[in-house]
Design a protein around this motif. Structure first.
Motif, PDB file in Angstrom:
ATOM      1  N   VAL A 199       5.196   3.120   2.181  1.00 49.46           N
ATOM      2  CA  VAL A 199       6.072   2.087   1.626  1.00 49.46           C
ATOM      3  C   VAL A 199       6.040   2.121   0.102  1.00 49.46           C
ATOM      4  O   VAL A 199       7.085   2.055  -0.567  1.00 49.46           O
ATOM      5  N   GLU A 200       4.853   2.251  -0.482  1.00 46.11           N
ATOM      6  CA  GLU A 200       4.732   2.308  -1.943  1.00 46.11           C
ATOM      7  C   GLU A 200       5.502   3.485  -2.519  1.00 46.11           C
ATOM      8  O   GLU A 200       6.186   3.364  -3.541  1.00 46.11           O
ATOM      9  N   GLN A 201       5.400   4.644  -1.865  1.00 41.53           N
ATOM     10  CA  GLN A 201       6.083   5.828  -2.400  1.00 41.53           C
ATOM     11  C   GLN A 201       7.595   5.732  -2.246  1.00 41.53           C
ATOM     12  O   GLN A 201       8.344   6.219  -3.097  1.00 41.53           O
ATOM     13  N   VAL A 202       8.048   5.119  -1.170  1.00 43.73           N
ATOM     14  CA  VAL A 202       9.487   4.927  -1.005  1.00 43.73           C
ATOM     15  C   VAL A 202      10.020   3.983  -2.079  1.00 43.73           C
ATOM     16  O   VAL A 202      11.089   4.218  -2.664  1.00 43.73           O
ATOM     17  N   ARG A 203       9.285   2.919  -2.371  1.00 43.93           N
ATOM     18  CA  ARG A 203       9.697   2.023  -3.454  1.00 43.93           C
ATOM     19  C   ARG A 203       9.771   2.759  -4.789  1.00 43.93           C
ATOM     20  O   ARG A 203      10.712   2.571  -5.576  1.00 43.93           O
ATOM     21  N   ALA A 204       8.770   3.607  -5.038  1.00 41.74           N
ATOM     22  CA  ALA A 204       8.725   4.332  -6.312  1.00 41.74           C
ATOM     23  C   ALA A 204       9.881   5.302  -6.447  1.00 41.74           C
ATOM     24  O   ALA A 204      10.507   5.397  -7.517  1.00 41.74           O
ATOM     25  N   ILE A 205      10.202   6.020  -5.390  1.00 36.30           N
ATOM     26  CA  ILE A 205      11.278   7.013  -5.505  1.00 36.30           C
ATOM     27  C   ILE A 205      12.637   6.320  -5.574  1.00 36.30           C
ATOM     28  O   ILE A 205      13.572   6.822  -6.218  1.00 36.30           O
ATOM     29  N   ASN A 206      12.757   5.168  -4.945  1.00 36.16           N
ATOM     30  CA  ASN A 206      14.016   4.412  -5.056  1.00 36.16           C
ATOM     31  C   ASN A 206      14.255   3.925  -6.481  1.00 36.16           C
ATOM     32  O   ASN A 206      15.403   3.778  -6.919  1.00 36.16           O
ATOM     33  N   ALA A 207      13.173   3.693  -7.206  1.00 38.43           N
ATOM     34  CA  ALA A 207      13.301   3.234  -8.594  1.00 38.43           C
ATOM     35  C   ALA A 207      13.886   4.299  -9.506  1.00 38.43           C
ATOM     36  O   ALA A 207      14.363   3.990 -10.606  1.00 38.43           O
ATOM     37  N   ASP A 208      13.862   5.576  -9.047  1.00 36.11           N
ATOM     38  CA  ASP A 208      14.445   6.664  -9.846  1.00 36.11           C
ATOM     39  C   ASP A 208      15.970   6.658  -9.811  1.00 36.11           C
ATOM     40  O   ASP A 208      16.609   7.315 -10.632  1.00 36.11           O
ATOM     41  N   HIS A 209      16.542   5.982  -8.803  1.00 37.81           N
ATOM     42  CA  HIS A 209      17.994   5.854  -8.649  1.00 37.81           C
ATOM     43  C   HIS A 209      18.691   7.174  -8.325  1.00 37.81           C
ATOM     44  O   HIS A 209      19.924   7.246  -8.380  1.00 37.81           O
ATOM     45  N   SER A 210      17.933   8.210  -8.001  1.00 37.10           N
ATOM     46  CA  SER A 210      18.555   9.457  -7.538  1.00 37.10           C
ATOM     47  C   SER A 210      18.361   9.629  -6.036  1.00 37.10           C
ATOM     48  O   SER A 210      18.930  10.530  -5.426  1.00 37.10           O
ATOM     49  N   VAL A 211      17.538   8.765  -5.443  1.00 38.85           N
ATOM     50  CA  VAL A 211      17.269   8.794  -4.008  1.00 38.85           C
ATOM     51  C   VAL A 211      17.333   7.368  -3.487  1.00 38.85           C
ATOM     52  O   VAL A 211      16.806   6.437  -4.097  1.00 38.85           O
ATOM     53  N   LEU A 212      17.999   7.206  -2.361  1.00 41.70           N
ATOM     54  CA  LEU A 212      18.003   5.931  -1.637  1.00 41.70           C
ATOM     55  C   LEU A 212      17.234   6.156  -0.345  1.00 41.70           C
ATOM     56  O   LEU A 212      17.746   6.767   0.589  1.00 41.70           O
ATOM     57  N   ALA A 213      15.991   5.687  -0.298  1.00 43.42           N
ATOM     58  CA  ALA A 213      15.092   6.014   0.805  1.00 43.42           C
ATOM     59  C   ALA A 213      14.747   4.778   1.621  1.00 43.42           C
ATOM     60  O   ALA A 213      14.736   3.649   1.116  1.00 43.42           O
ATOM     61  N   ASN A 214      14.451   5.023   2.896  1.00 39.57           N
ATOM     62  CA  ASN A 214      13.976   3.979   3.788  1.00 39.57           C
ATOM     63  C   ASN A 214      12.981   4.596   4.759  1.00 39.57           C
ATOM     64  O   ASN A 214      12.758   5.814   4.751  1.00 39.57           O
ATOM     65  N   ILE A 215      12.391   3.770   5.592  1.00 43.07           N
ATOM     66  CA  ILE A 215      11.367   4.229   6.533  1.00 43.07           C
ATOM     67  C   ILE A 215      11.777   3.838   7.936  1.00 43.07           C
ATOM     68  O   ILE A 215      12.256   2.721   8.180  1.00 43.07           O
ATOM     69  N   LEU A 216      11.584   4.771   8.859  1.00 39.40           N
ATOM     70  CA  LEU A 216      11.839   4.528  10.277  1.00 39.40           C
ATOM     71  C   LEU A 216      10.540   4.762  11.047  1.00 39.40           C
ATOM     72  O   LEU A 216       9.960   5.848  10.975  1.00 39.40           O
ATOM     73  N   VAL A 217      10.076   3.756  11.769  1.00 37.46           N
ATOM     74  CA  VAL A 217       8.907   3.904  12.634  1.00 37.46           C
ATOM     75  C   VAL A 217       9.406   4.043  14.066  1.00 37.46           C
ATOM     76  O   VAL A 217      10.098   3.148  14.582  1.00 37.46           O
TER      77      VAL A 217
END
Length: 332
Positions: free
Chosen positions: A42-60
Motif C-alpha cells: 500500500v505504501e509503495q502504491v501511494r508513493a508511485i501514484n504521487a509521481d503522476h505518471s502511474v495510476l496504481a491500485n491493489i487487488l487482493v
C-alpha cells in the motif's frame, strides 16, 4: 512477429505515457504473511501514484471460498485496495481471476502473500518496462529465514536466487515478482493453465508460451521482494519434495508445449533420459559426499535424484500434487 499497438500516440512512447497498474496479491490462508506484506505494498502504491505518471491500485484475490482474508483487507485504504474471492481452488484460477479483474489496466504486477516488497520495489519494474517495452519484467526474490538453516540445506545452497543485469532477456519467469504488459498478453490470448493447478508450474508454462510467441521477458535487478521462509520450509524434507515437484513440472510443461504427437513423444523420451541421467549422477555424487564427509556433495547429489525422479514421472503424465488440499483441492 509484431504486436499490435494501441492507437493512442502515448503508447508509442512509453516514457510519456500515464499508465494504469494493478498490483495483484494472491492469498490462501496466510494471514500473517498478508499482514506483513500488504501494508508495505500500500505504501509503495501511494508513493508511485504521487509521481503522476502511474495510476496504481491493489487487488487482493482470496482463494479461500470462505473469504478468510476479507476482515484484514477491510482495514486498509478502500480507495486503493479491492478484494475479491476466487472460489475455484488453485493458483492458476487465482491468477486468471486477477487477469479478468484488471481488464482496464495497462500493467499487472503479481506478488505472493508470503512476500514483502523492499523499500524500492515497484518503480524499477515500471521503469524497466518503459525502457524495454517487454511483455513481462521479472524482479528478484530475496529469502528471509525465520530461523537457522539446517547445515545440510545451507551446504547445498538451495535458497540461492537468480541475480543478473537489468534488461537481460530470460526464457522463463516465476510470477512471485512479475510485471505483465496486459495489452501484449491480451493480444496473444494467454491465460494460466488450470491443469497445473494441483502441481504448480503454471507460471513456467505461461512464460514459455510468451517467449515462444516472440514476446520478451526481461530482468529487473533493482526490484526485489523478500520471501519469508518459515521453519517448516527450510528443512531437508521440504527442500527435496519441492525439488521433486520442480522436476515434475519441468517435464509436464515440456509435454504441454508440444504442438504435435511426435513432439510430445520426443519430449517424453528426452525428459525421461534427462531424469534418469540426473538420478544416476545424483546417486554417484551423494555416495561420494557420504564417503568424503562433504555435506555439499551429499545434499546436491540427493537433490539431483529427487529432481530426476520428478522429471521421469512428469514425462509420462504422473503428477506430484504439491499444493493439494486435504479435500483434494489446491493450496496456493
Amino acid at each position: 512477429m509484431t504486436f499490435p499497438t494501441n492507437a493512442d500516440p502515448l503508447r508509442a512512447d512509453p516514457a510519456r505515457q500515464v499508465v494504469t497498474l494493478t498490483v495483484a496479491v494472491l492469498t490462501y490462508l496466510r494471514p500473517e504473511g498478508l499482514r506483513r506484506g500488504l501494508p508495505a505494498i500500500v505504501e509503495q502504491v501511494r508513493a508511485i501514484n504521487a509521481d503522476h505518471s502511474v495510476l496504481a491500485n491493489i487487488l487482493v484475490v482470496d482463494n479461500d471460498a470462505d473469504g478468510s482474508a476479507g476482515t484484514f483487507v477491510a482495514t486498509l485504504d478502500a480507495d486503493l485496495v479491492r478484494y475479491v474471492i476466487e472460489p475455484e481452488p488453485g493458483i492458476a484460477a487465482a491468477r486468471n481471476r486477477a487477469l479478468d479483474e484488471t481488464g482496464d489496466s495497462d500493467l499487472l504486477v503479481y506478488i505472493d502473500d508470503d512476500e514483502r516488497p523492499t523499500a524500492d520495489w515497484l518503480r524499477p519494474l515500471v521503469a524497466t518496462w518503459r525502457s524495454s517495452r517487454a511483455a513481462a519484467v521479472m524482479g528478484r526474490i530475496v529469502p528471509e529465514f525465520s530461523g537457522d538453516l539446517d547445515p545440510w540445506v545451507a551446504a547445498g545452497s538451495f535458497f540461492r536466487r537468480r541475480s543478473m543485469t537489468t534488461g537481460t532477456e530470460i526464457e522463463v519467469a516465476a510470477t512471485n515478482n512479475l510485471l505483465l504488459d496486459l495489452q501484449q498478453v491480451r493480444d496473444l490470448g494467454l491465460r494460466f493453465d488450470v491443469r497445473l493447478g494441483l502441481c504448480g508450474g503454471e507460471d513456467s508454462l505461461f512464460s514459455h508460451q510468451l517467449t515462444r510467441r516472440k514476446a520478451r521477458i526481461v530482468w529487473c535487478e533493482e526490484s526485489a521482494a523478500t520471501d519469508f521462509v518459515p521453519v517448516e520450509r527450510s528443512g531437508r524434507r521440504w527442500v527435496l519434495m519441492r525439488t521433486l515437484s520442480h522436476g515434475n513440472t519441468t517435464s509436464l510443461v515440456a509435454v504441454f508445449l508440444a504442438e504435435t504427437g511426435a513432439q510430445r513423444v520426443g519430449g517424453r523420451v528426452k525428459h525421461t533420459i534427462g531424469g534418469l541421467t540426473r538420478i544416476g549422477g545424483g546417486c554417484a555424487r551423494g555416495i561420494f559426499g557420504l564417503a568424503t564427509g562433504s555435506l555439499r556433495h551429499e545434499a546436491r547429489g540427493l537433490r539431483a535424484v529427487f529432481r530426476g525422479a520428478g522429471m521421469v514421472a512428469g514425462a509420462w503424465g504422473f503428477t506430484y500434487q504439491e499444493y493439494a488440499r486435504p479435500t483434494s483441492t489446491v493450496q496456493d
